[in-house]
Design a protein around this motif. Structure first.
Motif, PDB file in Angstrom:
ATOM      1  N   LYS A  70     -67.537 -23.377  29.532  1.00  0.00           N
ATOM      2  CA  LYS A  70     -66.160 -23.772  29.229  1.00  0.00           C
ATOM      3  C   LYS A  70     -65.207 -22.575  29.232  1.00  0.00           C
ATOM      4  CE  LYS A  70     -67.308 -26.094  25.479  1.00  0.00           C
ATOM      5  NZ  LYS A  70     -67.189 -26.920  24.236  1.00  0.00           N
ATOM      6  N   MET A  71     -65.671 -21.435  28.708  1.00  0.00           N
ATOM      7  CA  MET A  71     -64.838 -20.237  28.661  1.00  0.00           C
ATOM      8  C   MET A  71     -64.533 -19.709  30.069  1.00  0.00           C
ATOM      9  SD  MET A  71     -63.903 -19.367  25.615  1.00  0.00           S
ATOM     10  CE  MET A  71     -63.541 -17.615  25.731  1.00  0.00           C
ATOM     11  N   THR A 121     -73.351 -18.817  34.538  1.00  0.00           N
ATOM     12  CA  THR A 121     -73.514 -18.940  33.089  1.00  0.00           C
ATOM     13  C   THR A 121     -74.711 -18.136  32.613  1.00  0.00           C
ATOM     14  OG1 THR A 121     -72.540 -21.159  33.120  1.00  0.00           O
ATOM     15  CG2 THR A 121     -73.871 -20.591  31.205  1.00  0.00           C
ATOM     16  N   TYR A 165     -69.841 -15.299  24.072  1.00  0.00           N
ATOM     17  CA  TYR A 165     -70.332 -16.642  24.371  1.00  0.00           C
ATOM     18  C   TYR A 165     -71.357 -17.077  23.326  1.00  0.00           C
ATOM     19  CZ  TYR A 165     -68.387 -15.144  28.853  1.00  0.00           C
ATOM     20  OH  TYR A 165     -67.552 -14.658  29.822  1.00  0.00           O
ATOM     21  N   ALA A 218     -64.437 -21.504  32.859  1.00  0.00           N
ATOM     22  CA  ALA A 218     -63.498 -22.449  33.475  1.00  0.00           C
ATOM     23  C   ALA A 218     -62.090 -22.278  32.903  1.00  0.00           C
ATOM     24  CB  ALA A 218     -63.987 -23.873  33.266  1.00  0.00           C
ATOM     25  N   LYS A 219     -61.997 -22.006  31.595  1.00  0.00           N
ATOM     26  CA  LYS A 219     -60.699 -21.856  30.939  1.00  0.00           C
ATOM     27  C   LYS A 219     -60.005 -20.566  31.359  1.00  0.00           C
ATOM     28  CE  LYS A 219     -58.616 -21.555  26.320  1.00  0.00           C
ATOM     29  NZ  LYS A 219     -58.882 -21.546  24.852  1.00  0.00           N
ATOM     30  N   GLU A 220     -60.740 -19.470  31.386  1.00  0.00           N
ATOM     31  CA  GLU A 220     -60.150 -18.159  31.664  1.00  0.00           C
ATOM     32  C   GLU A 220     -59.975 -17.874  33.158  1.00  0.00           C
ATOM     33  OE1 GLU A 220     -61.950 -15.809  27.743  1.00  0.00           O
ATOM     34  OE2 GLU A 220     -62.663 -15.317  29.759  1.00  0.00           O
ATOM     35  N   GLU A 221     -60.902 -18.370  33.965  1.00  0.00           N
ATOM     36  CA  GLU A 221     -60.900 -18.003  35.381  1.00  0.00           C
ATOM     37  C   GLU A 221     -60.651 -19.181  36.315  1.00  0.00           C
ATOM     38  OE1 GLU A 221     -64.284 -15.382  36.277  1.00  0.00           O
ATOM     39  OE2 GLU A 221     -64.560 -15.180  34.112  1.00  0.00           O
ATOM     40  N   GLY A 222     -60.526 -20.382  35.726  1.00  0.00           N
ATOM     41  CA  GLY A 222     -60.304 -21.559  36.540  1.00  0.00           C
ATOM     42  C   GLY A 222     -61.587 -22.085  37.146  1.00  0.00           C
ATOM     43  N   HIS A 267     -70.737 -23.285  25.931  1.00  0.00           N
ATOM     44  CA  HIS A 267     -69.539 -22.559  25.534  1.00  0.00           C
ATOM     45  C   HIS A 267     -69.159 -21.551  26.610  1.00  0.00           C
ATOM     46  CE1 HIS A 267     -67.358 -19.298  23.263  1.00  0.00           C
ATOM     47  NE2 HIS A 267     -66.649 -20.362  22.958  1.00  0.00           N
ATOM     48  N   CYS A 268     -70.150 -20.888  27.174  1.00  0.00           N
ATOM     49  CA  CYS A 268     -69.924 -19.924  28.243  1.00  0.00           C
ATOM     50  C   CYS A 268     -69.302 -20.616  29.456  1.00  0.00           C
ATOM     51  CB  CYS A 268     -71.250 -19.267  28.632  1.00  0.00           C
ATOM     52  SG  CYS A 268     -71.126 -18.072  29.981  1.00  0.00           S
TER      53      CYS A 268
END
Length: 268
Positions: free
Chosen positions: A127-128, A95, A119, A130-134, A124-125
């Motif tokens: 979460k992004m 992050t 970000y 985890a959302k985009e890259e797992g 927020h970074c």
């Protein structure tokens, strides 16, 4: 008490060293909120793990945890501490790297979404990613981080222990504040000195976002980096890391020792 002392020392050291941990002059404190949230926990776990590992190693080898540990014992406990640290520190590290390397937002007036930073903050970074890259994205560069922290943690605690013993006058059981400050500062410098090459690789792997993926892994990143920029690329930031490490680890160790001694005094 080791956990509490480590947490306090780690928290106090954050503001001392964080501005030197980023190369963007106008972004000294970018990504700091994640570090503030995690540094005390990580420092607490690091010192607590180290002391508990050392106690158990001494008990297994010598039959008592009060035995004076050897240099090998200290190094093994430090190495084990590095492994535990990686499990906690990787999400915070990635992050911080992403926040520090994203393009700055120059124009707040424009409505063009591409001009806005990706970000908006550390959480927020996180979460992004985890959302985009797992979930695995939070541990990108983990292999380099593991290599960095294992041997640097072993050297870190070994250097502190050896220097404290050397600087403590004969007849005294504990080092004075001068010995703690010098030993802590030197331990931090040496630890980061040997960690810098892997830290460079780790940062490049973590900055390699989804859609880019220039590097296939640790060895590929190291080869490509050296091929493109020469061997000196592995030592980028060495001077800054060492300058940052000395005051930060002076604060960490002097706080750690002070809290432990206060606890001992109060329990008498």
């Amino acid at each position: 008490m080791d956990f509490i002392a480590g947490a306090i020392g780690g928290g106090l050291s954050t503001a001392v060293g964080y501005p030197l941990d980023t190369v963007k002059i106008l972004g000294f404190y970018k990504g700091m909120s994640m570090s503030v949230l995690t540094v005390s926990l990580i420092s607490s776990v690091s010192f607590g793990t180290y002391r508990n590992c050392l106690y158990n190693i001494c008990r297994l080898r010598y039959g008592t945890s009060d035995a004076k540990p050897s240099k090998v014992d200290i190094s093994l406990a430090g190495c084990a501490t590095g492994v535990v640290r990686v499990l906690l520190i990787s999400p915070a590290e990635i992050t911080k790297v992403r926040m520090q390397t994203q393009k700055p937002h120059h124009s707040v007036a424009t409505s063009d979404p591409s001009s806005k930073p990706k970000y908006r903050g550390s959480m927020h970074c996180l979460k992004m990613i985890a959302k985009e890259e797992g979930f695995g994205g939070l541990y990108r560069g983990c292999s380099a981080l593991l290599c960095r922290d294992c041997y640097s943690s072993a050297l870190y605690f070994l250097t502190y222990s050896v220097l404290c013993d050397w600087l403590t006058p004969a007849g005294k059981s504990k080092p004075d504040i001068f010995a703690v400050l010098v030993s802590g500062g030197c331990a931090g410098m040496l630890g980061w000195g040997v960690a810098t090459p892997m830290d460079v690789i780790k940062s490049r792997l973590q900055a390699d976002e989804l859609g880019q993926h220039k590097y296939r892994g640790l060895m590929h990143c190291a080869r490509e980096s050296v091929k493109a920029e020469g061997l000196t690329v592995l030592f980028k930031g060495l001077g800054l890391n060492c300058i940052r490490a000395f005051p930060v680890n002076m604060v960490v160790f002097v706080t750690y020792e002070a809290v432990l001694r206060l606890a001992e005094h109060l329990t008498k």
